[in-house]
Design an enzyme around this catalytic site. Sequence first.
Site, PDB file in Angstrom:
ATOM      1  N   ARG A  95       0.840  -1.216   0.000  1.00  0.00           N
ATOM      2  CA  ARG A  95       0.000   0.000   0.000  1.00  0.00           C
ATOM      3  C   ARG A  95       0.861   1.247   0.000  1.00  0.00           C
ATOM      4  O   ARG A  95       0.564   2.227  -0.694  1.00  0.00           O
ATOM      5  CB  ARG A  95      -0.962  -0.031   1.193  1.00  0.00           C
ATOM      6  CG  ARG A  95      -2.116   0.961   1.083  1.00  0.00           C
ATOM      7  CD  ARG A  95      -1.776   2.320   1.701  1.00  0.00           C
ATOM      8  NE  ARG A  95      -1.328   2.151   3.049  1.00  0.00           N
ATOM      9  CZ  ARG A  95      -0.293   2.806   3.582  1.00  0.00           C
ATOM     10  NH1 ARG A  95       0.394   3.689   2.890  1.00  0.00           N
ATOM     11  NH2 ARG A  95       0.065   2.575   4.821  1.00  0.00           N
ATOM     12  N   LEU A 136       9.631  15.206   2.380  1.00  0.00           N
ATOM     13  CA  LEU A 136       9.213  16.313   3.247  1.00  0.00           C
ATOM     14  C   LEU A 136       9.977  16.254   4.580  1.00  0.00           C
ATOM     15  O   LEU A 136      10.581  17.233   5.005  1.00  0.00           O
ATOM     16  CB  LEU A 136       7.691  16.246   3.508  1.00  0.00           C
ATOM     17  CG  LEU A 136       7.129  17.355   4.400  1.00  0.00           C
ATOM     18  CD1 LEU A 136       7.286  18.727   3.745  1.00  0.00           C
ATOM     19  CD2 LEU A 136       5.642  17.107   4.706  1.00  0.00           C
ATOM     20  N   PRO A 139      15.889  15.287   9.055  1.00  0.00           N
ATOM     21  CA  PRO A 139      16.410  14.746  10.317  1.00  0.00           C
ATOM     22  C   PRO A 139      15.943  15.557  11.528  1.00  0.00           C
ATOM     23  O   PRO A 139      15.630  14.987  12.572  1.00  0.00           O
ATOM     24  CB  PRO A 139      17.932  14.839  10.137  1.00  0.00           C
ATOM     25  CG  PRO A 139      18.146  14.801   8.665  1.00  0.00           C
ATOM     26  CD  PRO A 139      16.953  15.453   8.038  1.00  0.00           C
ATOM     27  N   HIS A 141      13.279  17.798  11.460  1.00  0.00           N
ATOM     28  CA  HIS A 141      11.908  18.310  11.305  1.00  0.00           C
ATOM     29  C   HIS A 141      10.999  17.228  10.744  1.00  0.00           C
ATOM     30  O   HIS A 141      10.976  17.000   9.538  1.00  0.00           O
ATOM     31  CB  HIS A 141      11.892  19.545  10.400  1.00  0.00           C
ATOM     32  CG  HIS A 141      12.739  20.652  10.942  1.00  0.00           C
ATOM     33  ND1 HIS A 141      12.300  21.485  11.938  1.00  0.00           N
ATOM     34  CD2 HIS A 141      14.019  20.998  10.670  1.00  0.00           C
ATOM     35  CE1 HIS A 141      13.274  22.335  12.248  1.00  0.00           C
ATOM     36  NE2 HIS A 141      14.327  22.062  11.491  1.00  0.00           N
ATOM     37  N   SER A 143       7.429  16.141  12.632  1.00  0.00           N
ATOM     38  CA  SER A 143       6.062  16.629  12.857  1.00  0.00           C
ATOM     39  C   SER A 143       5.912  18.098  12.509  1.00  0.00           C
ATOM     40  O   SER A 143       4.800  18.568  12.267  1.00  0.00           O
ATOM     41  CB  SER A 143       5.662  16.417  14.326  1.00  0.00           C
ATOM     42  OG  SER A 143       5.656  15.047  14.630  1.00  0.00           O
ATOM     43  N   THR A 169      10.204   6.823   1.898  1.00  0.00           N
ATOM     44  CA  THR A 169       9.805   5.562   1.270  1.00  0.00           C
ATOM     45  C   THR A 169      10.289   5.512  -0.178  1.00  0.00           C
ATOM     46  O   THR A 169      10.056   6.445  -0.950  1.00  0.00           O
ATOM     47  CB  THR A 169       8.268   5.401   1.331  1.00  0.00           C
ATOM     48  OG1 THR A 169       7.884   5.355   2.708  1.00  0.00           O
ATOM     49  CG2 THR A 169       7.802   4.135   0.618  1.00  0.00           C
ATOM     50  N   GLU A 369       2.850  10.020   7.886  1.00  0.00           N
ATOM     51  CA  GLU A 369       1.666  10.816   7.486  1.00  0.00           C
ATOM     52  C   GLU A 369       1.052  11.531   8.687  1.00  0.00           C
ATOM     53  O   GLU A 369      -0.156  11.779   8.716  1.00  0.00           O
ATOM     54  CB  GLU A 369       0.601   9.920   6.841  1.00  0.00           C
ATOM     55  CG  GLU A 369       1.082   9.135   5.661  1.00  0.00           C
ATOM     56  CD  GLU A 369       1.132   9.953   4.395  1.00  0.00           C
ATOM     57  OE1 GLU A 369       0.798  11.142   4.444  1.00  0.00           O
ATOM     58  OE2 GLU A 369       1.529   9.387   3.367  1.00  0.00           O
TER      59      GLU A 369
END
Length: 390
Positions: A95, A136, A139, A141, A143, A169, A369
């Site tokens: 997925r 995005l 290391p 940053h 959340s 990923t 995510e």
Amino acid sequence: MNTKSIQDYYLLDDYYTDEHKLIRQSTKEWVNRSVRPIIDEYAQKHESPIHLIKEMGKLGILGSFIPQNYGGSGLDQISYGLIMQELEAGDSAIRSIASVQTSLVMYPIFAFGSEEQKRKYLPGLASGELIGCFGLTEPNHGSNPSGMECRLKLKNNDYILNGSKMWITNSPIADIAVVWAKDENNIVRGAIIEKGMAGFTAPEISRKWSLRASLTGELVFDDVLVPSTHILPGVEGLKGPMMCLNSARYGIAWGSIGLALDCYSVALKYSLERNQFGVPIATFQLVQKKLAEMITEIAKAQLLAWRLGVLKNDNRANPAQISMAKRNNVKMAMDVARECRQILGAIGITGDFPIMRHMMNLESVVTYEGTHDIHLLITGLDATGISSFS
Ligand code: TGC
Ligand code: FAD
């Protein structure tokens, strides 16, 4: 045992079209044929079955909601959700591959890219000839992506990119990376970075105990020359990557249902076949309590995902609703996987059954995510109007 009622306790199939059901069934059959027979071995070896990417491309799984004139399948959001559900029943890694490629790479190119960028990259990404990744997180940053340190500095008419991204990923095998970095005016911009650009490397992060059948890596940029034609012209600011996350989080809200149903059907079958004290363990009230509570939570998650899909098809799903569904459904899947594992006793920890692998995968899914707690705070902000983020 009535398998049909387990999969669809509240008869949501009434709301799905014949096309939805066909897409769900064909994805399920592909997962049964191509994923289930090999996935435990790949996870045990900590390798990713990347040969499946082109198979997914052939089936129209990659870029399912991207219009057909760019190579996508032109399907609606419920179809996308049902595909994610069936893929994650196989393994979260599968997925992940499909949701990164579709929601985090094809979507931003489609939504924010130039016509030339769309024509250049989308058909190859849809067929699986090209593999994409999304950068995005850094290391320092995770959340708080607004603090990102990656920089795009103007040089003549082009840009020089410096910095690094972490936990990405598919970065080690990606042909292109959609990377978010701040320009000289401190504005977040998206750029398409191609493998082979001088100064760009993507080392793998190894020794994971979770998502072992998925490749994860870094993106390192050392004075990478980025032609201005590689900047996504259609968006500025953090809302660019966040809009991609809305799409991927939506997919995870569905995927976690597939995973939970996979665990549940295994545990239910096992409980009816495994005898202790002279009777099937499904006889015991404590086992029935587990089974009853789990199917209740799965059914509630299905209703949430379905309604969110309807809203998304109407362009009425807001980010807070998506966030709630991602958080709720992943937590539901974690609870279900853990209870199912217990129902299997000792054998539940082995690769003979998928439950332990699903359980370990969820440790990534609950973090990426947006972590569970970040999503709680997004709902808290929506409820109170007060941001707790600074
Ligand atoms: P904040 O001040 O709230 O927002 C900054 C700007 O962004 C906009 N925005 C959104 N726009 C669209 N959709 C959303 N969901 C949005 N959330 C925020 C916002 O409107 C604002 O725009 P503007 O124009 O006013 O400037 O930002 P903040 O700094 O307070 O941070 C809050 C927030 C929400 C970003 C943070 O809480 C958060 O979500 N953190 C989680 C980060 C995250 O989810 N990272 C995921 C990385 S990718 C990944 O994990 C892929 S895994 C793939 C796989 O293998 O499946
Ligand atoms: P941190 O942000 O450091 O958080 C650590 C802990 O602090 C968490 O429990 C968090 O909830 C808590 N916390 C942080 N801030 C607050 C707050 N304000 N209030 C309360 N608690 C708080 N990223 C990408 O960009 N692309 C990818 O493809 C990608 N793939 C990934 C694949 C895997 C297998 C994994 C594990 C991660 C991946 N990520 C990817 C990164 C993922 O999005 C981040 O790990 C996630 O956003 C959290 O960031 P962090 O790990 O830096 O944790």
